[in-house]
Design a protein around this motif. Structure first.
Motif, mmCIF file in Angstrom:
data_model
loop_
_atom_site.group_PDB
_atom_site.id
_atom_site.type_symbol
_atom_site.label_atom_id
_atom_site.label_comp_id
_atom_site.label_asym_id
_atom_site.label_seq_id
_atom_site.Cartn_x
_atom_site.Cartn_y
_atom_site.Cartn_z
ATOM 1 N N GLY A 66 2.159 -15.971 14.516
ATOM 2 C CA GLY A 66 2.370 -14.755 15.284
ATOM 3 C C GLY A 66 1.249 -13.756 15.126
ATOM 4 N N MET A 67 0.726 -13.631 13.906
ATOM 5 C CA MET A 67 -0.391 -12.716 13.660
ATOM 6 C C MET A 67 -1.642 -13.182 14.401
ATOM 7 S SD MET A 67 0.261 -12.036 9.609
ATOM 8 C CE MET A 67 -1.251 -11.114 9.343
ATOM 9 N N ARG A 68 -1.870 -14.495 14.424
ATOM 10 C CA ARG A 68 -3.036 -15.025 15.145
ATOM 11 C C ARG A 68 -2.920 -14.735 16.643
ATOM 12 N NH1 ARG A 68 -6.251 -19.162 12.710
ATOM 13 N NH2 ARG A 68 -6.492 -20.146 14.742
ATOM 14 N N GLU A 102 -4.247 -1.254 15.742
ATOM 15 C CA GLU A 102 -3.016 -0.469 15.664
ATOM 16 C C GLU A 102 -2.009 -0.956 16.700
ATOM 17 O OE1 GLU A 102 -0.379 2.346 14.234
ATOM 18 O OE2 GLU A 102 -2.342 1.825 13.397
ATOM 19 N N LEU A 103 -2.485 -1.188 17.927
ATOM 20 C CA LEU A 103 -1.608 -1.632 19.004
ATOM 21 C C LEU A 103 -0.941 -2.959 18.673
ATOM 22 C CD1 LEU A 103 -0.605 -1.317 21.981
ATOM 23 C CD2 LEU A 103 -2.635 -2.612 22.662
ATOM 24 N N THR A 104 -1.678 -3.864 18.051
ATOM 25 C CA THR A 104 -1.157 -5.198 17.736
ATOM 26 C C THR A 104 -0.570 -5.290 16.326
ATOM 27 O OG1 THR A 104 -3.413 -5.866 17.110
ATOM 28 C CG2 THR A 104 -2.683 -6.382 19.351
ATOM 29 N N ASN A 105 -0.422 -4.128 15.688
ATOM 30 C CA ASN A 105 0.202 -4.048 14.356
ATOM 31 C C ASN A 105 -0.543 -4.892 13.322
ATOM 32 O OD1 ASN A 105 2.140 -3.039 12.586
ATOM 33 N ND2 ASN A 105 3.533 -4.765 12.919
ATOM 34 N N LEU A 106 -1.872 -4.811 13.361
ATOM 35 C CA LEU A 106 -2.696 -5.579 12.418
ATOM 36 C C LEU A 106 -3.553 -4.673 11.523
ATOM 37 C CD1 LEU A 106 -3.935 -8.469 14.738
ATOM 38 C CD2 LEU A 106 -2.273 -8.651 12.868
ATOM 39 N N THR A 107 -3.346 -3.368 11.603
ATOM 40 C CA THR A 107 -4.179 -2.436 10.836
ATOM 41 C C THR A 107 -4.135 -2.735 9.339
ATOM 42 O OG1 THR A 107 -3.851 -0.702 12.485
ATOM 43 C CG2 THR A 107 -4.586 -0.006 10.307
ATOM 44 N N GLY A 135 -9.792 -10.437 30.375
ATOM 45 C CA GLY A 135 -9.369 -10.736 29.017
ATOM 46 C C GLY A 135 -8.632 -12.058 29.022
ATOM 47 N N TYR A 136 -8.971 -12.956 28.083
ATOM 48 C CA TYR A 136 -8.428 -14.311 28.130
ATOM 49 C C TYR A 136 -7.972 -14.751 26.750
ATOM 50 C CZ TYR A 136 -8.420 -19.432 28.865
ATOM 51 O OH TYR A 136 -8.080 -20.754 28.920
ATOM 52 N N ILE A 169 -4.545 -11.458 21.369
ATOM 53 C CA ILE A 169 -4.327 -10.449 22.404
ATOM 54 C C ILE A 169 -5.269 -9.272 22.193
ATOM 55 C CG2 ILE A 169 -2.658 -8.764 23.271
ATOM 56 C CD1 ILE A 169 -0.510 -10.908 22.801
ATOM 57 N N ALA A 170 -5.488 -8.887 20.936
ATOM 58 C CA ALA A 170 -6.422 -7.783 20.649
ATOM 59 C C ALA A 170 -7.818 -8.113 21.177
ATOM 60 C CB ALA A 170 -6.464 -7.504 19.150
#
Length: 289
Positions: free
Chosen positions: A137-139, A119-124, A77-78, A144-145
């Motif tokens: 921060g969202m990007r 869900e893990l990255t709080n983007l749901t 993962g990169y 990471i997702a």
């Protein structure tokens, strides 16, 4: 384990980005700390298979990455230092598209994996918004997702907190802390606080070589009794090495590396990773203290 041996890379104009670099990394969060131009991004791109070194070897769990790059890509993962996004595609749709590009089947299971990562990255709650409209921060959380698609055994993060405000950086810290239990998470950064907050082990890279590496606490502890702070510069005859100077509440404060007190008015202070970082930048050895 990730084993890197004698890795070198020289760009046009005789710019030597990697100079016989050697490094072993096991599971957990590992920090690669160095200034801009030290060779961090070159190493990250080489590990990700985006460019070839001039010489050296990379083995991951015993498999040669350079001989069989696709073997690692399946487990990699990169998150690069910067990445683009399609302007009109929603977050969930783009993540699902990237999953297919990564070789995952376009199936209910993959969709469930996408939803879990959102869900893990709080983007749901932002799943339908185009990534191009996200804050910094969202990007990074989206980045990471996508890096976590396929549950990679090696996760490479290149300057993940650069440009983030303190609140977003803290959110990212909390997220990254959850990811390193059973995989290698390689965090490349020039922000000392990122490495000190997140990484139990750190390597400091200077001029394409590893200058120091080990447990974060140990690298700092080796400076005990050798870091001094005061508001005036000592004489050159003291032999003290300037680590840094900064203004605090309008007063200029100096931190020096020395076995003995460098001048009147200085006091011994508790060292930190930033002190070790600057010491390595100055080309000094701890044994010189």
């Amino acid at each position: 384990m990730l084993a890197i041996r004698n890795l070198s890379k020289t760009y046009r104009g005789a710019v030597r980005a990697l100079d016989g670099l050697e490094l072993d990394i096991t599971a957990g969060m590992f920090g690669l700390l160095g200034p801009n131009g030290a060779g961090k991004s070159t190493l990250m791109r080489t590990l990700a298979g985006l460019q070839l070194p001039d010489q050296g070897s990379i083995h991951f769990d015993g498999v040669s990455v350079l001989d069989d790059p696709f073997a690692l890509r399946k487990r990699l993962g990169y998150l690069p230092q910067s990445f683009g996004a399609y302007p009109y595609i929603g977050c969930r749709a783009l993540l699902r598209h990237m999953a297919v590009l990564k070789g995952l089947p376009d199936s209910i299971e993959t969709q469930s994996e996408v939803d879990r990562l959102l869900e893990l990255t709080n983007l749901t709650h932002h799943a339908r918004r185009p990534v191009s409209t996200f804050s910094g921060g969202m990007r990074q959380r989206f980045g990471i997702a996508q890096a976590l698609l396929g549950d990679p055994a090696l996760l490479i993060l290149d300057e993940p907190t650069a440009g983030l405000d303190p609140e977003e950086r803290l959110r990212l810290y909390n997220l990254l802390s959850q990811l390193s239990d059973d995989r290698i998470v390689l965090l490349s950064t020039h922000i000392v606080d990122d490495a000190e907050q997140l990484c139990p082990e750190v390597a400091i890279i200077v001029g394409g070589r590893i200058s120091a590496r080990g447990g974060t606490e140990l690298l700092v502890k080796e400076l005990d009794g050798c870091v001094w702070q005061g508001s005036a510069e000592p004489s050159a005859q003291s032999g003290a090495v300037l680590l840094n100077s900064a203004y605090r509440q309008g007063v200029q404060i100096y931190r020096y590396f020395s076995r003995t007190c460098p001048a009147a008015g200085f006091e011994a202070v508790r060292p930190n990773l930033e002190d070790r970082y600057f010491l390595e930048m100055r080309g000094c050895e701890v044994g010189a203290c």
